[in-house]
Scaffold this motif. Structure first.
Motif, PDB file in Angstrom:
ATOM      1  N   SER A  61     -82.347  14.097  68.413  1.00 44.02           N
ATOM      2  CA  SER A  61     -83.636  13.778  69.005  1.00 44.02           C
ATOM      3  C   SER A  61     -84.146  14.952  69.836  1.00 44.02           C
ATOM      4  O   SER A  61     -83.555  15.294  70.865  1.00 44.02           O
ATOM      5  CB  SER A  61     -83.503  12.536  69.885  1.00 44.02           C
ATOM      6  OG  SER A  61     -84.671  12.353  70.649  1.00 44.02           O
ATOM      7  N   ALA A  62     -85.239  15.547  69.390  1.00 48.34           N
ATOM      8  CA  ALA A  62     -85.868  16.618  70.165  1.00 48.34           C
ATOM      9  C   ALA A  62     -86.408  16.073  71.489  1.00 48.34           C
ATOM     10  O   ALA A  62     -86.433  16.774  72.492  1.00 48.34           O
ATOM     11  CB  ALA A  62     -86.981  17.267  69.355  1.00 48.34           C
ATOM     12  N   GLU A  63     -86.806  14.788  71.491  1.00 47.86           N
ATOM     13  CA  GLU A  63     -87.336  14.174  72.713  1.00 47.86           C
ATOM     14  C   GLU A  63     -86.265  14.084  73.798  1.00 47.86           C
ATOM     15  O   GLU A  63     -86.544  14.287  74.975  1.00 47.86           O
ATOM     16  CB  GLU A  63     -87.882  12.768  72.431  1.00 47.86           C
ATOM     17  CG  GLU A  63     -89.151  12.750  71.607  1.00 47.86           C
ATOM     18  CD  GLU A  63     -88.881  12.808  70.101  1.00 47.86           C
ATOM     19  OE1 GLU A  63     -87.727  12.606  69.659  1.00 47.86           O
ATOM     20  OE2 GLU A  63     -89.835  13.089  69.356  1.00 47.86           O
ATOM     21  N   LYS A  64     -85.018  13.776  73.410  1.00 49.23           N
ATOM     22  CA  LYS A  64     -83.943  13.685  74.408  1.00 49.23           C
ATOM     23  C   LYS A  64     -83.697  15.024  75.086  1.00 49.23           C
ATOM     24  O   LYS A  64     -83.344  15.066  76.257  1.00 49.23           O
ATOM     25  CB  LYS A  64     -82.656  13.155  73.776  1.00 49.23           C
ATOM     26  CG  LYS A  64     -82.701  11.664  73.529  1.00 49.23           C
ATOM     27  CD  LYS A  64     -81.352  11.141  73.112  1.00 49.23           C
ATOM     28  CE  LYS A  64     -81.421   9.640  72.931  1.00 49.23           C
ATOM     29  NZ  LYS A  64     -80.130   9.084  72.522  1.00 49.23           N
TER      30      LYS A  64
ATOM     31  N   ASN B  30     -85.990  17.149  75.804  1.00 48.52           N
ATOM     32  CA  ASN B  30     -87.043  17.240  76.821  1.00 48.52           C
ATOM     33  C   ASN B  30     -86.728  16.396  78.047  1.00 48.52           C
ATOM     34  O   ASN B  30     -87.218  16.667  79.132  1.00 48.52           O
ATOM     35  CB  ASN B  30     -88.391  16.815  76.235  1.00 48.52           C
ATOM     36  CG  ASN B  30     -88.906  17.797  75.205  1.00 48.52           C
ATOM     37  OD1 ASN B  30     -88.555  18.967  75.226  1.00 48.52           O
ATOM     38  ND2 ASN B  30     -89.723  17.308  74.288  1.00 48.52           N
ATOM     39  N   GLU B  31     -85.887  15.361  77.853  1.00 48.80           N
ATOM     40  CA  GLU B  31     -85.488  14.491  78.965  1.00 48.80           C
ATOM     41  C   GLU B  31     -84.226  15.000  79.665  1.00 48.80           C
ATOM     42  O   GLU B  31     -83.729  14.352  80.585  1.00 48.80           O
ATOM     43  CB  GLU B  31     -85.251  13.069  78.447  1.00 48.80           C
ATOM     44  CG  GLU B  31     -86.497  12.413  77.876  1.00 48.80           C
ATOM     45  CD  GLU B  31     -86.198  11.151  77.068  1.00 48.80           C
ATOM     46  OE1 GLU B  31     -85.026  10.714  77.030  1.00 48.80           O
ATOM     47  OE2 GLU B  31     -87.144  10.617  76.472  1.00 48.80           O
TER      48      GLU B  31
ATOM     49  N   ILE C 213     -90.354  16.678  64.426  1.00 50.30           N
ATOM     50  CA  ILE C 213     -91.203  17.462  65.318  1.00 50.30           C
ATOM     51  C   ILE C 213     -92.626  17.154  64.897  1.00 50.30           C
ATOM     52  O   ILE C 213     -93.014  17.394  63.755  1.00 50.30           O
ATOM     53  CB  ILE C 213     -90.905  18.972  65.215  1.00 50.30           C
ATOM     54  CG1 ILE C 213     -89.430  19.239  65.541  1.00 50.30           C
ATOM     55  CG2 ILE C 213     -91.827  19.767  66.124  1.00 50.30           C
ATOM     56  CD1 ILE C 213     -88.968  20.651  65.237  1.00 50.30           C
ATOM     57  N   ASP C 214     -93.401  16.597  65.826  1.00 53.78           N
ATOM     58  CA  ASP C 214     -94.741  16.103  65.531  1.00 53.78           C
ATOM     59  C   ASP C 214     -94.661  15.085  64.395  1.00 53.78           C
ATOM     60  O   ASP C 214     -93.962  14.106  64.513  1.00 53.78           O
ATOM     61  CB  ASP C 214     -95.718  17.248  65.235  1.00 53.78           C
ATOM     62  CG  ASP C 214     -95.945  18.133  66.460  1.00 53.78           C
ATOM     63  OD1 ASP C 214     -96.001  17.583  67.576  1.00 53.78           O
ATOM     64  OD2 ASP C 214     -96.074  19.354  66.297  1.00 53.78           O
TER      65      ASP C 214
END
Length: 167
Positions: free
Chosen positions: A10-13, A15-16, A54-55
């Motif tokens: 997860s690319a979002e993780k 960022n977190e 991604i996107d």
């Protein structure tokens, strides 16, 4: 013969704050069912490919040549010395600096490529069935990439060739 895999992250993780895989240190960890799959299907000398959304597309973003596999309870001292999010996981992969690659131009993991990676069992019939059911190509790809997938030596060679001039 070595075994190889494609895993989703997860690319979002990242960022977190949970950076795993860590492409700077070439470290990746996982636990539970996915950790067991990695532990049982990879060896030193294997390749592990990473994909993420991604996107509105899915991409292969990197691959590691497995230099070392660390297991919680067996390699605790070495795991404790790691300075990354993966140290929390049960199974940790360390990639080779010489033979791993982080792609500066990620490789699109679309229907066309999925159909070439026969290990996914995602042929044109699979995508057409999903389309008829109102499921997008991206969602159909996500369904197939949720769990770590073993790939053949030929598929590994194809992916490395496709990644050759991307970073």
């Amino acid at each position: 013969m070595s075994k190889h895999m494609i895993v989703t992250y997860s690319a979002e993780k990242a960022n977190e704050g949970h950076v795993d895989p860590n492409f700077t240190q070439l470290v990746y960890g996982n636990s539970n069912k996915n950790g067991n799959s990695i532990r049982n299907n990879l060896d030193v000398g294997s390749f592990i490919f990473f994909n993420a959304r991604i996107d509105k597309k899915r991409y292969i973003t990197a691959y590691f040549y497995v230099e070392k596999i660390l297991i919680q309870g067996e390699n605790d001292q070495e795991i404790d010395s790691l300075n990354c999010s993966a140290k929390e996981d049960e199974v940790i992969i360390i990639g080779s600096r010489l033979h791993s690659k982080v792609l500066t131009i990620p490789l699109v993991l679309d229907r066309s490529l999925m159909e070439k990676i026969k290990s996914y069992n995602a042929d044109s019939n699979y995508f057409e069935t999903k389309k008829i059911a109102g499921i997008s190509e991206l969602a159909a790809i996500k369904d197939k990439t949720l769990n770590p997938t073993k790939i053949t030596e030929e598929e590994k060679e194809m992916l490395i060739k496709l990644c050759r001039n991307r970073g």
